[in-house]
Design a protein around this motif. Structure first.
Motif, PDB file in Angstrom:
ATOM      1  N   ALA A   8       0.838  -1.205   0.000  1.00 28.90           N
ATOM      2  CA  ALA A   8       0.000   0.000   0.000  1.00 28.90           C
ATOM      3  C   ALA A   8       0.869   1.249   0.000  1.00 28.90           C
ATOM      4  O   ALA A   8       1.937   1.283   0.614  1.00 28.90           O
ATOM      5  CB  ALA A   8      -0.911   0.007   1.229  1.00 28.90           C
ATOM      6  N   THR A   9       0.404   2.268  -0.686  1.00 27.79           N
ATOM      7  CA  THR A   9       1.072   3.565  -0.688  1.00 27.79           C
ATOM      8  C   THR A   9       0.073   4.640  -0.292  1.00 27.79           C
ATOM      9  O   THR A   9      -1.131   4.511  -0.537  1.00 27.79           O
ATOM     10  CB  THR A   9       1.665   3.919  -2.063  1.00 27.79           C
ATOM     11  OG1 THR A   9       0.593   4.179  -2.990  1.00 27.79           O
ATOM     12  CG2 THR A   9       2.525   2.786  -2.601  1.00 27.79           C
ATOM     13  N   LEU A  47       8.617   7.810   2.306  1.00 30.91           N
ATOM     14  CA  LEU A  47       7.866   7.857   1.052  1.00 30.91           C
ATOM     15  C   LEU A  47       6.381   7.519   1.228  1.00 30.91           C
ATOM     16  O   LEU A  47       5.575   7.847   0.369  1.00 30.91           O
ATOM     17  CB  LEU A  47       8.480   6.890   0.039  1.00 30.91           C
ATOM     18  CG  LEU A  47       9.857   7.257  -0.494  1.00 30.91           C
ATOM     19  CD1 LEU A  47      10.346   6.209  -1.483  1.00 30.91           C
ATOM     20  CD2 LEU A  47       9.841   8.624  -1.156  1.00 30.91           C
ATOM     21  N   GLY A  48       6.040   6.839   2.324  1.00 28.80           N
ATOM     22  CA  GLY A  48       4.647   6.436   2.522  1.00 28.80           C
ATOM     23  C   GLY A  48       4.335   5.124   1.838  1.00 28.80           C
ATOM     24  O   GLY A  48       3.412   5.032   1.024  1.00 28.80           O
ATOM     25  N   LYS A  49       5.112   4.087   2.171  1.00 22.61           N
ATOM     26  CA  LYS A  49       4.893   2.748   1.610  1.00 22.61           C
ATOM     27  C   LYS A  49       4.777   1.756   2.759  1.00 22.61           C
ATOM     28  O   LYS A  49       5.510   1.849   3.744  1.00 22.61           O
ATOM     29  CB  LYS A  49       6.050   2.319   0.705  1.00 22.61           C
ATOM     30  CG  LYS A  49       6.259   3.204  -0.499  1.00 22.61           C
ATOM     31  CD  LYS A  49       7.296   2.614  -1.451  1.00 22.61           C
ATOM     32  CE  LYS A  49       8.677   2.560  -0.832  1.00 22.61           C
ATOM     33  NZ  LYS A  49       9.696   2.075  -1.801  1.00 22.61           N
ATOM     34  N   LEU A  50       3.876   0.818   2.625  1.00 27.41           N
ATOM     35  CA  LEU A  50       3.685  -0.216   3.632  1.00 27.41           C
ATOM     36  C   LEU A  50       3.566  -1.570   2.942  1.00 27.41           C
ATOM     37  O   LEU A  50       2.837  -1.714   1.961  1.00 27.41           O
ATOM     38  CB  LEU A  50       2.433   0.076   4.461  1.00 27.41           C
ATOM     39  CG  LEU A  50       2.134  -0.863   5.627  1.00 27.41           C
ATOM     40  CD1 LEU A  50       1.453  -0.102   6.774  1.00 27.41           C
ATOM     41  CD2 LEU A  50       1.254  -2.038   5.216  1.00 27.41           C
ATOM     42  N   LEU A  51       4.297  -2.531   3.442  1.00 27.39           N
ATOM     43  CA  LEU A  51       4.246  -3.892   2.931  1.00 27.39           C
ATOM     44  C   LEU A  51       3.854  -4.815   4.074  1.00 27.39           C
ATOM     45  O   LEU A  51       4.533  -4.848   5.107  1.00 27.39           O
ATOM     46  CB  LEU A  51       5.606  -4.308   2.362  1.00 27.39           C
ATOM     47  CG  LEU A  51       5.724  -5.746   1.838  1.00 27.39           C
ATOM     48  CD1 LEU A  51       4.864  -5.931   0.591  1.00 27.39           C
ATOM     49  CD2 LEU A  51       7.182  -6.081   1.541  1.00 27.39           C
ATOM     50  N   ALA A  52       2.763  -5.537   3.907  1.00 25.00           N
ATOM     51  CA  ALA A  52       2.328  -6.517   4.903  1.00 25.00           C
ATOM     52  C   ALA A  52       2.353  -7.893   4.248  1.00 25.00           C
ATOM     53  O   ALA A  52       1.952  -8.050   3.088  1.00 25.00           O
ATOM     54  CB  ALA A  52       0.926  -6.192   5.404  1.00 25.00           C
ATOM     55  N   GLU A  78      -7.339   2.253   6.131  1.00 27.17           N
ATOM     56  CA  GLU A  78      -7.792   3.656   6.141  1.00 27.17           C
ATOM     57  C   GLU A  78      -7.202   4.382   7.341  1.00 27.17           C
ATOM     58  O   GLU A  78      -6.993   3.776   8.388  1.00 27.17           O
ATOM     59  CB  GLU A  78      -9.326   3.702   6.218  1.00 27.17           C
ATOM     60  CG  GLU A  78     -10.022   3.283   4.944  1.00 27.17           C
ATOM     61  CD  GLU A  78     -11.533   3.410   5.081  1.00 27.17           C
ATOM     62  OE1 GLU A  78     -12.028   3.571   6.223  1.00 27.17           O
ATOM     63  OE2 GLU A  78     -12.213   3.349   4.053  1.00 27.17           O
ATOM     64  N   PRO A  79      -6.964   5.708   7.219  1.00 24.45           N
ATOM     65  CA  PRO A  79      -7.109   6.536   6.011  1.00 24.45           C
ATOM     66  C   PRO A  79      -5.815   6.629   5.204  1.00 24.45           C
ATOM     67  O   PRO A  79      -5.692   7.481   4.339  1.00 24.45           O
ATOM     68  CB  PRO A  79      -7.459   7.899   6.615  1.00 24.45           C
ATOM     69  CG  PRO A  79      -6.637   7.928   7.884  1.00 24.45           C
ATOM     70  CD  PRO A  79      -6.620   6.504   8.401  1.00 24.45           C
ATOM     71  N   PHE A  80      -4.864   5.727   5.485  1.00 27.39           N
ATOM     72  CA  PHE A  80      -3.549   5.835   4.853  1.00 27.39           C
ATOM     73  C   PHE A  80      -3.564   5.498   3.366  1.00 27.39           C
ATOM     74  O   PHE A  80      -3.072   6.271   2.542  1.00 27.39           O
ATOM     75  CB  PHE A  80      -2.547   4.925   5.567  1.00 27.39           C
ATOM     76  CG  PHE A  80      -1.297   4.654   4.777  1.00 27.39           C
ATOM     77  CD1 PHE A  80      -0.376   5.678   4.541  1.00 27.39           C
ATOM     78  CD2 PHE A  80      -1.039   3.392   4.242  1.00 27.39           C
ATOM     79  CE1 PHE A  80       0.772   5.440   3.791  1.00 27.39           C
ATOM     80  CE2 PHE A  80       0.103   3.153   3.499  1.00 27.39           C
ATOM     81  CZ  PHE A  80       1.013   4.173   3.273  1.00 27.39           C
ATOM     82  N   ALA A  81      -4.084   4.321   3.011  1.00 29.11           N
ATOM     83  CA  ALA A  81      -3.828   3.744   1.688  1.00 29.11           C
ATOM     84  C   ALA A  81      -4.565   4.471   0.566  1.00 29.11           C
ATOM     85  O   ALA A  81      -5.790   4.527   0.539  1.00 29.11           O
ATOM     86  CB  ALA A  81      -4.199   2.268   1.682  1.00 29.11           C
ATOM     87  N   ALA A  82      -3.781   5.018  -0.372  1.00 28.29           N
ATOM     88  CA  ALA A  82      -4.345   5.574  -1.599  1.00 28.29           C
ATOM     89  C   ALA A  82      -4.343   4.519  -2.703  1.00 28.29           C
ATOM     90  O   ALA A  82      -5.187   4.538  -3.589  1.00 28.29           O
ATOM     91  CB  ALA A  82      -3.548   6.804  -2.030  1.00 28.29           C
ATOM     92  N   THR A  83      -3.369   3.599  -2.662  1.00 28.03           N
ATOM     93  CA  THR A  83      -3.315   2.480  -3.613  1.00 28.03           C
ATOM     94  C   THR A  83      -2.987   1.215  -2.827  1.00 28.03           C
ATOM     95  O   THR A  83      -2.269   1.245  -1.828  1.00 28.03           O
ATOM     96  CB  THR A  83      -2.227   2.679  -4.684  1.00 28.03           C
ATOM     97  OG1 THR A  83      -0.924   2.590  -4.076  1.00 28.03           O
ATOM     98  CG2 THR A  83      -2.369   4.035  -5.366  1.00 28.03           C
ATOM     99  N   THR A  84      -3.542   0.098  -3.294  1.00 33.63           N
ATOM    100  CA  THR A  84      -3.300  -1.194  -2.649  1.00 33.63           C
ATOM    101  C   THR A  84      -3.161  -2.263  -3.720  1.00 33.63           C
ATOM    102  O   THR A  84      -3.963  -2.322  -4.659  1.00 33.63           O
ATOM    103  CB  THR A  84      -4.460  -1.579  -1.711  1.00 33.63           C
ATOM    104  OG1 THR A  84      -4.689  -0.530  -0.777  1.00 33.63           O
ATOM    105  CG2 THR A  84      -4.149  -2.862  -0.950  1.00 33.63           C
ATOM    106  N   ALA A  85      -2.136  -3.098  -3.584  1.00 29.30           N
ATOM    107  CA  ALA A  85      -1.926  -4.223  -4.514  1.00 29.30           C
ATOM    108  C   ALA A  85      -1.714  -5.488  -3.692  1.00 29.30           C
ATOM    109  O   ALA A  85      -0.924  -5.500  -2.747  1.00 29.30           O
ATOM    110  CB  ALA A  85      -0.710  -3.962  -5.406  1.00 29.30           C
TER     111      ALA A  85
END
Length: 203
Positions: A8-9, A47-52, A78-85
């Motif tokens: 997620a970014t 940068l605002g990236k999260l990997l789970a 929410e409310p962080f993720a603007a994109t999720t893959a």
């Protein structure tokens, strides 16, 4: 084992909200599912990236868990993720020296390969790359995750502290070059994260 990753970014200022939700409600949901083997949360705060990542003892366990997590994932991020893959992998190699701890570092190398070379990649990583990684100071875990059908993969190397992660960049670049040539893979991405949480019960 089998792995599901969520990438997620979003706004760096809001990433801690997502971390708290994943580290509490998210982990509770995962731990209730049959076949659960562990999870990890990794972040790039600048940068605002999260990997789970969640780990499962079988492909069916991973697939069944996704039915529950798919419904809850949006609210947790929410409310962080603007994109999720979301991506799914087989853990072709799981090499753990010690359990990674919060504050350590993770380096992700993203790979592309001919699906027919999946076994070659796994054997090359196990026989040629892992011994070189073992020599790196502070290495906690090295894994190779592959998607055989799509010809995509991830190499994850986790270190006990950020200093060891930084010091390993040159030596791992050399191992990456040699391994990529032997296994006929293309490196398509390189990222680093802070370890928030990483607990996996290996084979």
């Amino acid at each position: 084992m089998f792995v599901r990753t969520v990438y997620a970014t979003g706004d760096p200022a809001k990433v801690d909200t997502a971390i708290r939700a994943l580290n509490s409600q998210g982990r509770e949901l995962l731990e209730e599912r049959p076949g659960y083997r562990g999870a990890g949360i990794f972040v790039d705060r600048e940068l605002g990236k999260l990997l789970a990542a969640s780990w499962w003892e079988s492909e069916d366990a991973r697939r069944n868990s996704d039915e529950v997590m798919r419904e809850r994932r949006g609210a947790l991020l929410e409310p962080f993720a603007a994109t999720t893959a979301v991506e799914n992998y087989e853990a072709a190699v799981f090499h753990q020296i010690r359990q990674p701890e919060a504050g350590g570092g993770l380096r992700i190398t993203r790979l592309e390969f001919d699906p027919m070379d999946a076994d070659l990649l796994a054997e090359t990583f196990r026989a040629s790359v892992v011994p070189r990684l073992d020599a790196l100071s502070g290495l906690a875990r090295a894994v190779l995750l592959i998607d055989r059908e799509r010809g995509r993969g991830l190499v994850g190397t986790t270190f006990t502290d950020r200093g060891s992660l930084a010091a390993s960049r040159g030596p791992q670049a050399s191992a990456r070059h040699e391994g990529a040539a032997k296994a006929h893979v293309t490196v398509i991405g390189l990222e680093e994260f802070e370890v928030v949480y990483a607990d996996v019960r290996g084979n």
